[in-house]
Scaffold this motif. Structure first.
Motif, PDB file in Angstrom:
ATOM      1  N   MET A 123     -55.318  97.469 -19.433  1.00  0.00           N
ATOM      2  CA  MET A 123     -54.505  97.376 -20.850  1.00  0.00           C
ATOM      3  C   MET A 123     -52.771  96.071 -20.582  1.00  0.00           C
ATOM      4  N   ASP A 124     -53.793  95.038 -19.431  1.00  0.00           N
ATOM      5  CA  ASP A 124     -52.846  93.948 -19.847  1.00  0.00           C
ATOM      6  C   ASP A 124     -52.688  92.910 -21.069  1.00  0.00           C
ATOM      7  N   GLN A 125     -53.864  93.005 -21.438  1.00  0.00           N
ATOM      8  CA  GLN A 125     -53.165  92.282 -22.908  1.00  0.00           C
ATOM      9  C   GLN A 125     -52.267  93.631 -24.168  1.00  0.00           C
ATOM     10  N   GLN A 126     -52.335  94.530 -23.941  1.00  0.00           N
ATOM     11  CA  GLN A 126     -51.302  95.276 -24.879  1.00  0.00           C
ATOM     12  C   GLN A 126     -49.898  94.536 -24.927  1.00  0.00           C
ATOM     13  N   VAL A 127     -50.112  93.525 -24.791  1.00  0.00           N
ATOM     14  CA  VAL A 127     -47.639  93.387 -24.155  1.00  0.00           C
ATOM     15  C   VAL A 127     -47.248  94.258 -25.740  1.00  0.00           C
ATOM     16  N   LYS A 128     -47.794  94.230 -26.584  1.00  0.00           N
ATOM     17  CA  LYS A 128     -47.018  94.270 -27.805  1.00  0.00           C
ATOM     18  C   LYS A 128     -46.484  96.225 -27.796  1.00  0.00           C
ATOM     19  N   LEU A 129     -47.400  96.957 -26.922  1.00  0.00           N
ATOM     20  CA  LEU A 129     -47.714  98.615 -26.203  1.00  0.00           C
ATOM     21  C   LEU A 129     -46.105  98.599 -26.715  1.00  0.00           C
ATOM     22  N   THR A 130     -45.380  99.421 -27.935  1.00  0.00           N
ATOM     23  CA  THR A 130     -44.156 100.045 -27.830  1.00  0.00           C
ATOM     24  C   THR A 130     -44.002 101.560 -28.067  1.00  0.00           C
ATOM     25  N   VAL A 131     -44.955 102.457 -27.431  1.00  0.00           N
ATOM     26  CA  VAL A 131     -45.606 103.699 -28.011  1.00  0.00           C
ATOM     27  C   VAL A 131     -47.304 104.457 -27.389  1.00  0.00           C
ATOM     28  N   PHE A 132     -46.779 105.113 -26.002  1.00  0.00           N
ATOM     29  CA  PHE A 132     -47.834 105.108 -25.443  1.00  0.00           C
ATOM     30  C   PHE A 132     -47.894 106.691 -24.822  1.00  0.00           C
ATOM     31  N   SER A 133     -49.352 107.516 -25.324  1.00  0.00           N
ATOM     32  CA  SER A 133     -49.366 109.650 -24.879  1.00  0.00           C
ATOM     33  C   SER A 133     -50.801 109.009 -24.141  1.00  0.00           C
ATOM     34  N   ILE A 134     -50.847 110.260 -23.007  1.00  0.00           N
ATOM     35  CA  ILE A 134     -51.785 109.993 -21.731  1.00  0.00           C
ATOM     36  C   ILE A 134     -51.593 111.605 -21.541  1.00  0.00           C
ATOM     37  N   GLY A 135     -50.809 112.270 -21.952  1.00  0.00           N
ATOM     38  CA  GLY A 135     -50.796 113.631 -21.257  1.00  0.00           C
ATOM     39  C   GLY A 135     -52.073 114.294 -21.571  1.00  0.00           C
ATOM     40  N   LYS A 136     -52.462 115.379 -20.798  1.00  0.00           N
ATOM     41  CA  LYS A 136     -53.331 116.254 -20.472  1.00  0.00           C
ATOM     42  C   LYS A 136     -54.233 115.373 -20.653  1.00  0.00           C
ATOM     43  N   ASN A 137     -54.123 114.745 -19.153  1.00  0.00           N
ATOM     44  CA  ASN A 137     -55.315 113.267 -18.079  1.00  0.00           C
ATOM     45  C   ASN A 137     -55.710 114.240 -17.234  1.00  0.00           C
ATOM     46  N   ARG A 138     -56.217 113.503 -16.270  1.00  0.00           N
ATOM     47  CA  ARG A 138     -55.954 113.759 -14.448  1.00  0.00           C
ATOM     48  C   ARG A 138     -55.394 113.331 -14.051  1.00  0.00           C
ATOM     49  N   ILE A 139     -54.726 112.282 -14.107  1.00  0.00           N
ATOM     50  CA  ILE A 139     -53.575 111.400 -12.922  1.00  0.00           C
ATOM     51  C   ILE A 139     -53.418 111.776 -11.825  1.00  0.00           C
ATOM     52  N   CYS A 140     -53.580 112.246 -11.201  1.00  0.00           N
ATOM     53  CA  CYS A 140     -53.245 112.468  -9.483  1.00  0.00           C
ATOM     54  C   CYS A 140     -51.720 111.709  -9.331  1.00  0.00           C
ATOM     55  N   ASN A 141     -52.031 110.551  -9.126  1.00  0.00           N
ATOM     56  CA  ASN A 141     -51.366 109.949  -8.305  1.00  0.00           C
ATOM     57  C   ASN A 141     -49.671 109.090  -9.490  1.00  0.00           C
ATOM     58  N   LYS A 142     -48.934 109.235  -9.179  1.00  0.00           N
ATOM     59  CA  LYS A 142     -47.692 109.055 -10.201  1.00  0.00           C
ATOM     60  C   LYS A 142     -47.447 107.573 -10.421  1.00  0.00           C
ATOM     61  N   GLU A 143     -47.451 106.733  -8.888  1.00  0.00           N
ATOM     62  CA  GLU A 143     -47.779 106.275  -9.257  1.00  0.00           C
ATOM     63  C   GLU A 143     -48.687 104.968  -9.675  1.00  0.00           C
ATOM     64  N   ASN A 144     -49.293 105.378 -10.597  1.00  0.00           N
ATOM     65  CA  ASN A 144     -49.432 104.558 -12.280  1.00  0.00           C
ATOM     66  C   ASN A 144     -48.467 104.449 -13.346  1.00  0.00           C
ATOM     67  N   LEU A 145     -47.518 105.571 -12.671  1.00  0.00           N
ATOM     68  CA  LEU A 145     -46.079 105.054 -14.114  1.00  0.00           C
ATOM     69  C   LEU A 145     -45.939 103.144 -13.729  1.00  0.00           C
ATOM     70  N   ASN A 146     -46.093 102.870 -12.274  1.00  0.00           N
ATOM     71  CA  ASN A 146     -45.545 101.483 -12.117  1.00  0.00           C
ATOM     72  C   ASN A 146     -46.388 101.236 -13.482  1.00  0.00           C
ATOM     73  N   TYR A 147     -47.771 100.780 -13.905  1.00  0.00           N
ATOM     74  CA  TYR A 147     -48.312 100.190 -14.572  1.00  0.00           C
ATOM     75  C   TYR A 147     -47.875  99.166 -15.727  1.00  0.00           C
ATOM     76  N   PHE A 148     -46.690 100.888 -16.037  1.00  0.00           N
ATOM     77  CA  PHE A 148     -46.242 100.392 -17.396  1.00  0.00           C
ATOM     78  C   PHE A 148     -44.914  99.212 -17.664  1.00  0.00           C
ATOM     79  N   ARG A 149     -44.915  99.087 -16.496  1.00  0.00           N
ATOM     80  CA  ARG A 149     -43.610  97.782 -15.644  1.00  0.00           C
ATOM     81  C   ARG A 149     -43.822  96.860 -16.746  1.00  0.00           C
ATOM     82  N   ARG A 150     -45.277  96.625 -17.000  1.00  0.00           N
ATOM     83  CA  ARG A 150     -45.692  95.577 -17.541  1.00  0.00           C
ATOM     84  C   ARG A 150     -45.441  94.703 -18.903  1.00  0.00           C
ATOM     85  N   PHE A 151     -45.135  96.135 -19.396  1.00  0.00           N
ATOM     86  CA  PHE A 151     -45.068  96.520 -21.324  1.00  0.00           C
ATOM     87  C   PHE A 151     -43.782  96.397 -21.488  1.00  0.00           C
ATOM     88  N   PRO A 152     -42.753  95.317 -21.924  1.00  0.00           N
ATOM     89  CA  PRO A 152     -41.727  94.834 -22.162  1.00  0.00           C
ATOM     90  C   PRO A 152     -41.056  95.654 -23.412  1.00  0.00           C
TER      91      PRO A 152
END
Length: 549
Positions: free
Chosen positions: A127-156
């Motif tokens: 999702m590197d090209q979605q620099v304008k992202l303001t709202v993201f919902s990915i609840g109720k999936n299969r994400i086990c590692n909370k470090e996936n959250l660090n990915y969102f640091r690239r969306f100012p």
């Protein structure tokens, strides 16, 4: 009567389904009926919903070119695909599907809101090209590692995030594992998590708890940013060096390429210290000659750019002066028409209306005014065409002279480069001869004193006899020469191809500009004729007279 089972069959998106969904979006009542009669072209639709339709695959949405909001929730979609044409899309809802991977969103750079709630996603990625992202919902999936959250640091601009219901967000009383505090620490720009505002006290507590991990992440990110900046600079430099026609000649790339396929040449390095020293000296020579070619390319590139700047400024100035003179002629024509001829026509019409003149007299006066008008139109046409022909000839002459000048510059550049490549080839000949002498001495010594000289395994097939050695030396020499010749040929071909393409482009641009200008002149004069004819109309009858320029 509709068949309920038929309606529930898995399907793909096609024109019929799109039309049906568009129809469902019309308002009810008379307003909807009128809108249906008028119709909305598919390419103008800005939002659409494909919900609860048992859709298996995203397809055929390229017809909805203007789409801004797309909802595909509650279907059977397994893959994000075929969305690349929806470049205006701002909102995308793919919740309640069977998607296992985030992918194929690169072209959707305007996305602001993405909903992937209740799918099968395990990793947040691509999702590197979605620099304008303001709202993201990915609840109720299969994400086990909370470090996936660090990915969102690239969306100012990300302000709202929902990860509820993923394995990594399991409830716990341990503050170190509290996902809300983790988000508060690692996503400093986030305002809402699970649609609840992150308070200042939560943020402060989160930073204290995750202080060490946060500092380590920031350190790693800083290093990554530096690496990306270095890579970006390298790519920019490579692009500029390519325009110089000397890319990779400021480093050891040419020398490395000479040895990429040279198995015998690499093996001969195992002879010993004498050959190793010879090799290093040869390598330094080739690198220095390569840098000489690079410096020549850089110098000539700057000279060409200066010439291009002077050329474009000169042509721009000539076109500007020509345009200003053309405007003067057009304004003079408009001034005469609006201030003299049109008032005369209106005066004649008023006289006719008050019976001060007869219709025959009116027609005679209008004819006189028309003759004056056509004379003015013709004179203006001649002046404008003269200016355009003069400009076209001037630019054509300048283009020719500029092309000849650039051609001489390219030839000079090629001659200087060829001189250096001659030295490179001479260095290769000297190295090859010296290496062969060293190899012969080593082979002779090994044959005389086999107990003292131990032949490396890599050389056993090369040093069988002198003929075999000569063949190996010829092969390595040929490989080196082919690389040198090829690099020189590429440089010469690309520089001459650039010149040819540039001159062709300049000529084509001027021809296109000239054609457009001629159309513009005639269109301008046609408008004046239409306005004159409209004003000269009396009692619904248009008095006209055939006139050719």
């Amino acid at each position: 009567m509709l068949n309920p089972c038929k309606e529930r069959e898995p399907r793909v998106i096609d024109n019929a389904l799109i039309a049906k969904c568009i129809d469902l979006q019309y308002p009810k009542g008379e307003v909807g009926r009128l809108l249906r009669l008028e119709g909305i072209p598919m390419e103008e639709i800005q939002q659409i919903r494909f919900e609860y339709l048992y859709i298996l695959k995203i397809d055929h949405l390229w017809v909805l070119k203007s789409l801004v909001k797309l909802s595909l929730n509650n279907n059977f979609i397994e893959k994000i695909e075929n969305l690349e044409s929806l470049v205006h899309l701002k909102e995308l809802d793919l919740s309640f599907n069977k998607i296992a991977k985030i992918e194929n969103l690169d072209s959707l750079v305007k996305l602001e809101k993405i909903t992937l709630y209740e799918n099968l996603i395990e990793v947040v990625e691509n999702m590197d090209q979605q620099v304008k992202l303001t709202v993201f919902s990915i609840g109720k999936n299969r994400i086990c590692n909370k470090e996936n959250l660090n990915y969102f640091r690239r969306f100012p601009e990300l302000t709202s995030l929902n990860m509820a219901g993923n394995p990594c967000t399991g409830d716990t009383e341990d503050p170190n594992n509290d996902i809300r505090l983790y988000v508060g620490a690692f996503l400093p720009t986030l305002v809402y998590y699970e649609y609840i505002r992150i308070s200042n006290s939560e943020r402060e507590q989160a930073i204290i708890i995750h202080d060490e991990a946060l500092k380590l992440l920031e350190k790693n990110e800083s290093k990554e940013i530096e690496e990306k900046a270095a890579l970006a600079k390298e790519l920019r430099d490579a692009e500029i060096h390519s325009k110089m026609f000397v890319e990779h000649l400021n480093n050891g790339k040419l020398f490395e390429t000479m040895y990429e396929r040279d198995v015998e040449g690499k093996a001969l390095l195992d002879i010993g210290e004498e050959v190793t020293e010879l090799y290093e000296e040869y390598k330094a020579q080739i690198l220095e000659y390569s840098k000489q070619v690079f410096r020549i390319g850089e110098r000539h590139y700057n000279s060409r750019n200066q010439e291009l700047d002077l050329f474009h400024k000169s042509v721009w100035r000539a076109k500007k002066d020509n345009q200003e003179e053309s405007i003067q002629y057009m304004e003079k024509l408009l001034g005469t028409i609006n201030e003299e001829l049109f008032p005369d026509i209106n005066n004649c019409k008023m006289q006719l209306e008050h019976d001060a003149i007869t219709e025959d007299e009116f027609e005679e006066k209008i004819k006189t005014i028309r003759n004056t008008f056509e004379d003015l139109i013709h004179l203006t046409w001649k002046n404008l065409m003269r200016l355009e022909v003069t400009l076209f000839e001037q630019v054509e002459e300048v283009n020719t002279a500029f092309g000849q000048g650039l051609g001489e510059m390219i030839n000079t550049f090629i001659e200087e480069v060829q001189g250096v490549f001659t030295n490179i080839r001479a260095a290769e000949v000297t190295y090859s001869e010296t290496l062969q002498d060293a190899a012969i001495r080593f082979m002779t010594a090994a044959n005389v004193n086999p107990e003292e000289e131990d032949i490396p395994a890599s050389l056993t097939e090369i040093l069988i006899d002198r003929d075999t050695l000569n063949n190996a030396m010829a092969a390595t020499h040929d490989i080196h020469m082919q690389v040198i010749d090829s690099r020189e040929d590429v440089l010469i071909h690309r520089s001459r191809a650039w010149l040819e393409a540039l001159i062709t482009e300049l000529v084509d641009e001027e021809i296109a500009r000239d054609r457009y200008k001629l159309l513009e002149i005639n269109h301008f004069l046609d408008i004046q004729r239409e306005e004159f004819d409209e004003l000269a109309t009396e009692s619904g009858t248009l008095y006209t007279e055939e006139y050719e320029i």
